[in-house]
Design a protein around this motif. Structure first.
Motif, PDB file in Angstrom:
ATOM      1  N   ASP A  50      -3.432 -19.942 -10.775  1.00  0.00           N
ATOM      2  CA  ASP A  50      -4.413 -19.801 -11.857  1.00  0.00           C
ATOM      3  C   ASP A  50      -5.762 -19.401 -11.267  1.00  0.00           C
ATOM      4  OD1 ASP A  50      -5.200 -22.109 -10.622  1.00  0.00           O
ATOM      5  OD2 ASP A  50      -5.077 -23.387 -12.386  1.00  0.00           O
ATOM      6  N   PHE A  51      -6.698 -19.063 -12.154  1.00  0.00           N
ATOM      7  CA  PHE A  51      -8.015 -18.599 -11.735  1.00  0.00           C
ATOM      8  C   PHE A  51      -9.064 -19.690 -11.922  1.00  0.00           C
ATOM      9  CE2 PHE A  51      -7.446 -13.723 -12.123  1.00  0.00           C
ATOM     10  CZ  PHE A  51      -6.716 -13.743 -10.948  1.00  0.00           C
ATOM     11  N   SER A  52     -10.006 -19.714 -11.010  1.00  0.00           N
ATOM     12  CA  SER A  52     -11.103 -20.669 -11.043  1.00  0.00           C
ATOM     13  C   SER A  52     -12.125 -20.193 -10.017  1.00  0.00           C
ATOM     14  CB  SER A  52     -10.592 -22.084 -10.701  1.00  0.00           C
ATOM     15  OG  SER A  52     -11.658 -23.025 -10.753  1.00  0.00           O
TER      16      SER A  52
ATOM     17  N   GLY B 220     -15.597 -16.237  -7.588  1.00  0.00           N
ATOM     18  CA  GLY B 220     -15.179 -16.478  -8.955  1.00  0.00           C
ATOM     19  C   GLY B 220     -14.085 -15.496  -9.346  1.00  0.00           C
ATOM     20  N   LEU B 221     -12.937 -16.023  -9.755  1.00  0.00           N
ATOM     21  CA  LEU B 221     -11.805 -15.190 -10.165  1.00  0.00           C
ATOM     22  C   LEU B 221     -11.678 -15.261 -11.679  1.00  0.00           C
ATOM     23  CD1 LEU B 221      -9.156 -16.197  -7.458  1.00  0.00           C
ATOM     24  CD2 LEU B 221     -11.069 -14.594  -7.280  1.00  0.00           C
ATOM     25  N   GLU B 222     -11.612 -14.106 -12.314  1.00  0.00           N
ATOM     26  CA  GLU B 222     -11.512 -14.045 -13.777  1.00  0.00           C
ATOM     27  C   GLU B 222     -10.427 -13.048 -14.175  1.00  0.00           C
ATOM     28  OE1 GLU B 222     -15.445 -13.076 -15.138  1.00  0.00           O
ATOM     29  OE2 GLU B 222     -16.097 -15.165 -15.043  1.00  0.00           O
ATOM     30  N   PRO B 223      -9.834 -13.198 -15.370  1.00  0.00           N
ATOM     31  CA  PRO B 223     -10.326 -13.988 -16.513  1.00  0.00           C
ATOM     32  C   PRO B 223     -10.026 -15.482 -16.377  1.00  0.00           C
ATOM     33  CG  PRO B 223      -8.293 -12.896 -17.108  1.00  0.00           C
ATOM     34  CD  PRO B 223      -8.657 -12.390 -15.740  1.00  0.00           C
ATOM     35  N   GLU B 224     -10.945 -16.273 -16.902  1.00  0.00           N
ATOM     36  CA  GLU B 224     -10.783 -17.720 -16.874  1.00  0.00           C
ATOM     37  C   GLU B 224      -9.554 -18.113 -17.695  1.00  0.00           C
ATOM     38  OE1 GLU B 224     -13.354 -21.756 -18.007  1.00  0.00           O
ATOM     39  OE2 GLU B 224     -14.215 -19.753 -18.269  1.00  0.00           O
ATOM     40  N   GLY B 225      -8.795 -19.030 -17.174  1.00  0.00           N
ATOM     41  CA  GLY B 225      -7.594 -19.491 -17.873  1.00  0.00           C
ATOM     42  C   GLY B 225      -6.364 -18.639 -17.622  1.00  0.00           C
ATOM     43  N   ALA B 226      -6.485 -17.612 -16.766  1.00  0.00           N
ATOM     44  CA  ALA B 226      -5.328 -16.772 -16.457  1.00  0.00           C
ATOM     45  C   ALA B 226      -4.271 -17.579 -15.716  1.00  0.00           C
ATOM     46  CB  ALA B 226      -5.756 -15.578 -15.619  1.00  0.00           C
ATOM     47  N   GLU B 227      -3.002 -17.241 -15.965  1.00  0.00           N
ATOM     48  CA  GLU B 227      -1.884 -17.919 -15.321  1.00  0.00           C
ATOM     49  C   GLU B 227      -0.945 -16.886 -14.713  1.00  0.00           C
ATOM     50  OE1 GLU B 227       0.007 -20.378 -18.168  1.00  0.00           O
ATOM     51  OE2 GLU B 227      -1.707 -21.723 -18.436  1.00  0.00           O
ATOM     52  N   PHE B 228      -0.340 -17.258 -13.583  1.00  0.00           N
ATOM     53  CA  PHE B 228       0.563 -16.370 -12.882  1.00  0.00           C
ATOM     54  C   PHE B 228       1.890 -17.077 -12.649  1.00  0.00           C
ATOM     55  CE2 PHE B 228      -3.711 -15.173 -11.938  1.00  0.00           C
ATOM     56  CZ  PHE B 228      -3.692 -13.793 -11.979  1.00  0.00           C
TER      57      PHE B 228
ATOM     58  N   ILE C  50      -8.635  -7.844 -13.636  1.00  0.00           N
ATOM     59  CA  ILE C  50      -8.941  -8.994 -12.792  1.00  0.00           C
ATOM     60  C   ILE C  50     -10.229  -8.701 -12.029  1.00  0.00           C
ATOM     61  CG2 ILE C  50      -8.214 -10.278 -10.735  1.00  0.00           C
ATOM     62  CD1 ILE C  50      -5.334  -9.930 -11.677  1.00  0.00           C
ATOM     63  N   THR C  51     -11.126  -9.676 -11.983  1.00  0.00           N
ATOM     64  CA  THR C  51     -12.376  -9.478 -11.261  1.00  0.00           C
ATOM     65  C   THR C  51     -12.541 -10.544 -10.180  1.00  0.00           C
ATOM     66  OG1 THR C  51     -13.621 -10.799 -12.868  1.00  0.00           O
ATOM     67  CG2 THR C  51     -13.515  -8.420 -13.237  1.00  0.00           C
ATOM     68  N   ILE C  52     -13.130 -10.119  -9.067  1.00  0.00           N
ATOM     69  CA  ILE C  52     -13.472 -11.005  -7.959  1.00  0.00           C
ATOM     70  C   ILE C  52     -14.972 -10.856  -7.728  1.00  0.00           C
ATOM     71  CG2 ILE C  52     -13.002 -11.636  -5.571  1.00  0.00           C
ATOM     72  CD1 ILE C  52     -10.447  -9.917  -5.763  1.00  0.00           C
ATOM     73  N   THR C  53     -15.734 -11.921  -7.913  1.00  0.00           N
ATOM     74  CA  THR C  53     -17.186 -11.855  -7.747  1.00  0.00           C
ATOM     75  C   THR C  53     -17.668 -13.032  -6.904  1.00  0.00           C
ATOM     76  OG1 THR C  53     -17.538 -13.094  -9.811  1.00  0.00           O
ATOM     77  CG2 THR C  53     -17.516 -10.684  -9.966  1.00  0.00           C
TER      78      THR C  53
ATOM     79  N   LEU D 281      -0.646 -13.573 -17.418  1.00  0.00           N
ATOM     80  CA  LEU D 281      -1.048 -13.875 -18.788  1.00  0.00           C
ATOM     81  C   LEU D 281      -2.455 -14.461 -18.810  1.00  0.00           C
ATOM     82  CD1 LEU D 281       2.208 -15.562 -20.170  1.00  0.00           C
ATOM     83  CD2 LEU D 281       1.517 -13.162 -20.371  1.00  0.00           C
ATOM     84  N   ASP D 282      -3.219 -14.135 -19.877  1.00  0.00           N
ATOM     85  CA  ASP D 282      -4.545 -14.716 -20.029  1.00  0.00           C
ATOM     86  C   ASP D 282      -4.450 -16.028 -20.797  1.00  0.00           C
ATOM     87  OD1 ASP D 282      -4.210 -14.041 -22.722  1.00  0.00           O
ATOM     88  OD2 ASP D 282      -5.490 -12.273 -22.600  1.00  0.00           O
ATOM     89  N   SER D 283      -5.584 -16.598 -21.141  1.00  0.00           N
ATOM     90  CA  SER D 283      -5.602 -17.901 -21.815  1.00  0.00           C
ATOM     91  C   SER D 283      -4.988 -17.851 -23.212  1.00  0.00           C
ATOM     92  CB  SER D 283      -7.037 -18.427 -21.902  1.00  0.00           C
ATOM     93  OG  SER D 283      -7.873 -17.507 -22.599  1.00  0.00           O
ATOM     94  N   HIS D 284      -4.830 -16.649 -23.763  1.00  0.00           N
ATOM     95  CA  HIS D 284      -4.218 -16.489 -25.086  1.00  0.00           C
ATOM     96  C   HIS D 284      -2.754 -16.079 -24.983  1.00  0.00           C
ATOM     97  CE1 HIS D 284      -8.213 -16.819 -26.823  1.00  0.00           C
ATOM     98  NE2 HIS D 284      -8.639 -15.858 -26.024  1.00  0.00           N
TER      99      HIS D 284
END
Length: 213
Positions: free
Chosen positions: A190-192, A133-141, A111-114, A101-104
């Motif tokens: 989570d992503f950060s 950097g893992l995105e989207p920001e605020g994603a939860e697993f 999903i991006t890895i940079t 799930l994303d932040s919403h």
């Protein structure tokens, strides 16, 4: 299930348990599901056949590629998903049944890895590899996914480990990670920003006493 171009015997809407199908188009597997529970529409000129590729339990996609076709409408992964960035030699493994799930609180689309700039580090740690950097920001697993990173032979420092950067208070938190030869991994929820950090090499002082012969 997979489909091929063929005339269907019974076009229309059909009620079946746990409706999900895999379609094979030009060698690419896609997942299909309907908007209504347990309902799938059978179209003319397409036949639905039992999916017999029992070895297809995992899909590998590149960083940033749409993964929604491998999730159900509630955001649960329908098979093991591996999202990789080959250039960075890093990937995220998402086990089947994990909710993304994303932040919403909506299903994650990609999903991006940079590689990102290094935030400030405490004096007790140094950067052993890259910052990711893992995105989207605020994603939860739920329950988790696994971050897997390369670990070069020339890694700097002692006891390398994966740390998570908390931007709100500028703190690096140690994860419970595993080192296996030239790779290091950690289960995350989570992503950060994540990085492999290590303790600086300890200075060794030698006291040499010269004894006259």
């Amino acid at each position: 299930m997979c489909y091929q171009r063929h005339e269907s015997d019974q076009p229309g809407a059909h009620r079946v348990p746990q409706v999900h199908t895999y379609s094979n188009l030009c060698g690419q597997t896609y997942n299909e599901c309907s908007d209504s529970d347990n309902i799938i529409t059978i179209f003319e000129n397409i036949s639905y056949l039992p999916y017999r590729n029992e070895t297809h339990t995992e899909v590998t996609i590149s960083s940033g590629v749409d993964l929604s076709s491998y999730l159900d409408k509630n955001g649960y992964s329908l098979l093991d998903i591996r999202v990789e960035n080959k250039e960075l030699d890093a990937f995220i493994f998402i086990p089947k049944g994990t909710r993304l799930l994303d932040s919403h609180k909506e299903s994650i689309q990609a999903i991006t890895i940079t590689e990102v700039d290094q935030p400030s580090l405490p004096a007790s740690l140094l950067l052993a590899e890259k910052c990711y950097g893992l995105e989207p920001e605020g994603a939860e697993f739920d329950p988790f996914c696994r971050l897997d990173l390369s670990l070069s032979d020339s890694v700097k420092g002692n006891f390398p480990a994966i740390y998570r950067y908390c931007g709100s208070n500028s703190i690096w938190n140690l994860t419970d990670c595993i080192v296996n030869e030239n790779r290091i991994s950690a289960d995350i929820s989570d992503f950060s920003i994540y990085a492999v950090l290590a303790e600086p090499p300890q200075e060794i002082k030698l006291n040499v006493k010269i004894v006259p012969s």
